[in-house]
Write a protein that holds these residues in place. Structure first.
Motif, PDB file in Angstrom:
ATOM      1  N   MET A  30       0.821  -1.219   0.000  1.00  0.00           N
ATOM      2  CA  MET A  30       0.000   0.000   0.000  1.00  0.00           C
ATOM      3  C   MET A  30       0.852   1.265   0.000  1.00  0.00           C
ATOM      4  O   MET A  30       0.618   2.191  -0.778  1.00  0.00           O
ATOM      5  N   PHE A  31       1.854   1.296   0.872  1.00  0.00           N
ATOM      6  CA  PHE A  31       2.719   2.478   0.907  1.00  0.00           C
ATOM      7  C   PHE A  31       3.458   2.625  -0.422  1.00  0.00           C
ATOM      8  O   PHE A  31       3.646   3.729  -0.923  1.00  0.00           O
ATOM      9  N   GLY A  32       3.853   1.491  -0.976  1.00  0.00           N
ATOM     10  CA  GLY A  32       4.561   1.530  -2.258  1.00  0.00           C
ATOM     11  C   GLY A  32       3.675   2.076  -3.364  1.00  0.00           C
ATOM     12  O   GLY A  32       4.118   2.824  -4.236  1.00  0.00           O
ATOM     13  N   ASP A  33       2.412   1.701  -3.337  1.00  0.00           N
ATOM     14  CA  ASP A  33       1.466   2.229  -4.325  1.00  0.00           C
ATOM     15  C   ASP A  33       1.418   3.754  -4.229  1.00  0.00           C
ATOM     16  O   ASP A  33       1.506   4.456  -5.237  1.00  0.00           O
ATOM     17  N   ILE A  34       1.296   4.244  -3.021  1.00  0.00           N
ATOM     18  CA  ILE A  34       1.101   5.686  -2.826  1.00  0.00           C
ATOM     19  C   ILE A  34       2.377   6.471  -3.161  1.00  0.00           C
ATOM     20  O   ILE A  34       2.340   7.438  -3.930  1.00  0.00           O
ATOM     21  N   ILE A  35       3.498   6.051  -2.607  1.00  0.00           N
ATOM     22  CA  ILE A  35       4.695   6.874  -2.813  1.00  0.00           C
ATOM     23  C   ILE A  35       5.193   6.824  -4.257  1.00  0.00           C
ATOM     24  O   ILE A  35       5.861   7.751  -4.707  1.00  0.00           O
ATOM     25  N   THR A  36       4.834   5.777  -5.009  1.00  0.00           N
ATOM     26  CA  THR A  36       5.331   5.745  -6.386  1.00  0.00           C
ATOM     27  C   THR A  36       4.529   6.653  -7.321  1.00  0.00           C
ATOM     28  O   THR A  36       5.027   7.021  -8.379  1.00  0.00           O
ATOM     29  N   ASP A  37       3.311   7.026  -6.958  1.00  0.00           N
ATOM     30  CA  ASP A  37       2.631   8.064  -7.745  1.00  0.00           C
ATOM     31  C   ASP A  37       3.344   9.403  -7.533  1.00  0.00           C
ATOM     32  O   ASP A  37       3.535  10.175  -8.470  1.00  0.00           O
ATOM     33  N   LEU A  38       3.736   9.660  -6.298  1.00  0.00           N
ATOM     34  CA  LEU A  38       4.501  10.880  -6.034  1.00  0.00           C
ATOM     35  C   LEU A  38       5.853  10.808  -6.748  1.00  0.00           C
ATOM     36  O   LEU A  38       6.299  11.787  -7.374  1.00  0.00           O
ATOM     37  N   GLY A  39       6.476   9.649  -6.673  1.00  0.00           N
ATOM     38  CA  GLY A  39       7.748   9.453  -7.383  1.00  0.00           C
ATOM     39  C   GLY A  39       7.600   9.738  -8.869  1.00  0.00           C
ATOM     40  O   GLY A  39       8.449  10.385  -9.490  1.00  0.00           O
ATOM     41  N   ALA A  40       6.501   9.262  -9.448  1.00  0.00           N
ATOM     42  CA  ALA A  40       6.275   9.477 -10.884  1.00  0.00           C
ATOM     43  C   ALA A  40       6.219  10.970 -11.198  1.00  0.00           C
ATOM     44  O   ALA A  40       6.755  11.426 -12.214  1.00  0.00           O
ATOM     45  N   MET A  41       5.609  11.747 -10.316  1.00  0.00           N
ATOM     46  CA  MET A  41       5.547  13.183 -10.570  1.00  0.00           C
ATOM     47  C   MET A  41       6.941  13.815 -10.535  1.00  0.00           C
ATOM     48  O   MET A  41       7.238  14.727 -11.296  1.00  0.00           O
ATOM     49  N   LEU A  42       7.804  13.308  -9.658  1.00  0.00           N
ATOM     50  CA  LEU A  42       9.166  13.862  -9.570  1.00  0.00           C
ATOM     51  C   LEU A  42       9.935  13.641 -10.871  1.00  0.00           C
ATOM     52  O   LEU A  42      10.779  14.441 -11.252  1.00  0.00           O
ATOM     53  N   GLN A  43       9.636  12.531 -11.546  1.00  0.00           N
ATOM     54  CA  GLN A  43      10.378  12.242 -12.781  1.00  0.00           C
ATOM     55  C   GLN A  43       9.693  12.845 -13.999  1.00  0.00           C
ATOM     56  O   GLN A  43      10.147  12.624 -15.121  1.00  0.00           O
ATOM     57  N   GLY A  44       8.604  13.550 -13.787  1.00  0.00           N
ATOM     58  CA  GLY A  44       7.964  14.237 -14.906  1.00  0.00           C
ATOM     59  C   GLY A  44       6.537  13.806 -15.185  1.00  0.00           C
ATOM     60  O   GLY A  44       5.908  14.300 -16.108  1.00  0.00           O
ATOM     61  N   GLY A  45       6.015  12.857 -14.394  1.00  0.00           N
ATOM     62  CA  GLY A  45       4.605  12.514 -14.531  1.00  0.00           C
ATOM     63  C   GLY A  45       4.360  11.112 -15.041  1.00  0.00           C
ATOM     64  O   GLY A  45       5.279  10.352 -15.341  1.00  0.00           O
ATOM     65  N   MET A  46       3.080  10.780 -15.149  1.00  0.00           N
ATOM     66  CA  MET A  46       2.670   9.435 -15.544  1.00  0.00           C
ATOM     67  C   MET A  46       3.094   9.106 -16.977  1.00  0.00           C
ATOM     68  O   MET A  46       3.135   7.940 -17.358  1.00  0.00           O
ATOM     69  N   GLY A  47       3.389  10.141 -17.754  1.00  0.00           N
ATOM     70  CA  GLY A  47       3.792   9.901 -19.133  1.00  0.00           C
ATOM     71  C   GLY A  47       5.127   9.179 -19.268  1.00  0.00           C
ATOM     72  O   GLY A  47       5.445   8.652 -20.331  1.00  0.00           O
ATOM     73  N   ILE A  48       5.892   9.151 -18.204  1.00  0.00           N
ATOM     74  CA  ILE A  48       7.246   8.581 -18.308  1.00  0.00           C
ATOM     75  C   ILE A  48       7.494   7.448 -17.298  1.00  0.00           C
ATOM     76  O   ILE A  48       8.479   6.725 -17.399  1.00  0.00           O
ATOM     77  N   ALA A  49       6.572   7.260 -16.345  1.00  0.00           N
ATOM     78  CA  ALA A  49       6.842   6.331 -15.240  1.00  0.00           C
ATOM     79  C   ALA A  49       6.471   4.889 -15.600  1.00  0.00           C
ATOM     80  O   ALA A  49       5.335   4.594 -15.947  1.00  0.00           O
ATOM     81  N   ALA A  50       7.440   3.988 -15.458  1.00  0.00           N
ATOM     82  CA  ALA A  50       7.222   2.579 -15.789  1.00  0.00           C
ATOM     83  C   ALA A  50       7.500   1.713 -14.573  1.00  0.00           C
ATOM     84  O   ALA A  50       8.205   2.120 -13.650  1.00  0.00           O
ATOM     85  N   GLY A  51       6.957   0.505 -14.608  1.00  0.00           N
ATOM     86  CA  GLY A  51       7.211  -0.420 -13.511  1.00  0.00           C
ATOM     87  C   GLY A  51       7.209  -1.853 -13.983  1.00  0.00           C
ATOM     88  O   GLY A  51       6.696  -2.168 -15.061  1.00  0.00           O
ATOM     89  N   GLY A  52       7.786  -2.708 -13.159  1.00  0.00           N
ATOM     90  CA  GLY A  52       7.785  -4.133 -13.464  1.00  0.00           C
ATOM     91  C   GLY A  52       7.229  -4.914 -12.293  1.00  0.00           C
ATOM     92  O   GLY A  52       7.580  -4.650 -11.143  1.00  0.00           O
TER      93      GLY A  52
END
Ligand code: IPM
Ligand code: MN
Length: 368
Positions: free
Chosen positions: A260-282
């Protein structure tokens, strides 16, 4: 020539559009590095559910198990009640294929796209290792007295020693090899003197979740001290973690946390790298079928307009090649994405890129 069988799930909304560009770039990289990817497409998602009332047949799970890797676009449909497709497809695959790691790199490719003032690509380069099979996501819980004023809703966080330990071990190993032996720049002189090469931060809530994160914290220190002496151990409460993401993202190398924490903080992380347009995961099963996805979502309002950013899906393809052991091909995709991001793209946001979805795919393929 190396051959790989890849399952492709375009899924809902803009999923198929971005996956098409990822495949375009993967094919271009395959030609260059003498690989062959054989794709098998699976029709899964909201449209199929509305037609058949079944999110995903059991037989499909069995088939998907046979692939070394799965490329996924997005799951989520505006006409289907939230939870049905997520649980019936995405979470079911994560669980049944034992993809117990959700790996989410947070890397800034161009300072222009970072919402934080004065932060550069040197400051934002960390990885979140999110536990992906347990925690609040197992579906354990239920209602008592549903629909009455006395209603009780329980949602239980499941943390097993085995599940926590395998996640921690993956994170320690990743921290140890992430910079191929080069020490992480955030280490202090005394850390270097003590032989540290990397840092793993456990992000939790030991002050409130005194059972769940007690187990995480004990396992973290036991395993780290015994088996990973070159990895410096740090701890941050999850609320403080979000604060530091914004204030001092350069303090992080590798972070490990629950589902759960990982879900939440990685949306914030995605914004730091420029947004959902660039954020990938495996979604990784280190010994089995792993599934790679842009972390954004189905973006229904942009569907079919050719304006969605495919870079996140392209980066998911890059992560997939790295997982398959094709490191040179993966690296070349990342280098091409960085070049296109720095030199061509006007914005990473949908509709503002200065190019269509398919043109962005062409640019990356041409930059390989
Ligand atoms: C994600 C998504 C999913 C999650 C949803 C769609 C179930 O938000 O991959 O981060 O919560 O894991
Ligand atoms: Mn999420």
């Amino acid at each position: 020539m190396k051959n790989y069988n890849i399952a492709v799930i375009g899924g809902d909304g803009t999923g198929p559009e971005v996956v098409r560009e990822a495949v375009k770039v993967l094919d271009a990289a395959s030609r260059k590095f003498d690989l062959k990817l054989n794709y098998t497409s699976y029709d899964l998602g909201g449209a199929r559910y509305l037609r058949t009332q079944e999110p995903m047949p059991d037989s499909v799970v069995q088939e998907l198990r046979q692939f070394p890797a799965i490329l996924l676009g997005a799951i989520g449909h505006p006409e289907v009640k939230p939870g049905i497709l997520e649980k019936g497809i995405l979470l079911r695959l994560r669980f049944e294929l034992e993809q117990y790691i959700n790996l989410r790199p947070v890397k800034l490719y161009d300072q222009r796209f970072c919402p934080l003032k004065d932060k550069t690509p040197e400051d934002i380069d960390f990885v979140v290792v999110r536990e992906n099979n347990e925690g609040l996501y197992t579906g354990s819980g239920g209602f008592v007295f549903k629909g009455t004023p006395h209603e009780i809703a329980l949602q239980e966080s499941v943390n097993t020693r085995r599940g926590v330990e395998r996640c921690l071990r993956f994170a320690f190993e990743l921290a140890g090899r992430r910079r191929s032996g080069q020490p992480w720049s955030g280490l202090k002189p005394e850390d270097l003197k003590a032989g540290k090469k990397a840092q793993l931060t456990l992000s939790g809530k030991t002050n409130v979740l005194t059972y769940a994160f007690d187990l995480w914290e004990r396992a973290f220190h036991e395993i780290g001290a015994k088996d990973f002496p070159a990895v410096k151990r740090a701890y941050a409460h999850v609320d403080a973690t979000t604060m530091w993401f914004v204030k001092n993202p350069e303090w992080f190398d590798v972070i490990v946390t629950d589902n759960m924490f990982g879900d939440i903080i990685t949306d914030l992380g995605a914004m730091l790298q420029g947004g959902m347009g660039i954020a990938a995961g495996g979604n990784i099963n280190p010994n089995g079928a792993s599934m790679f996805e842009p972390i954004g979502g189905s973006a229904p309002k942009y569907t079919g307009l050719g304006v969605i950013n495919p870079l996140a899906a392209i980066c998911a393809g890059q992560m997939m090649l790295a997982f398959l052991g094709e490191h040179r091909a993966a690296q070349s995709i990342e280098t091409a994405v960085i070049k296109v991001t720095r030199e061509k793209i006007k914005s990473l946001a949908a509709g503002k890129m200065g190019f269509t979805t398919s043109q962005v795919g062409d640019l990356v393929a041409a930059a390989l």
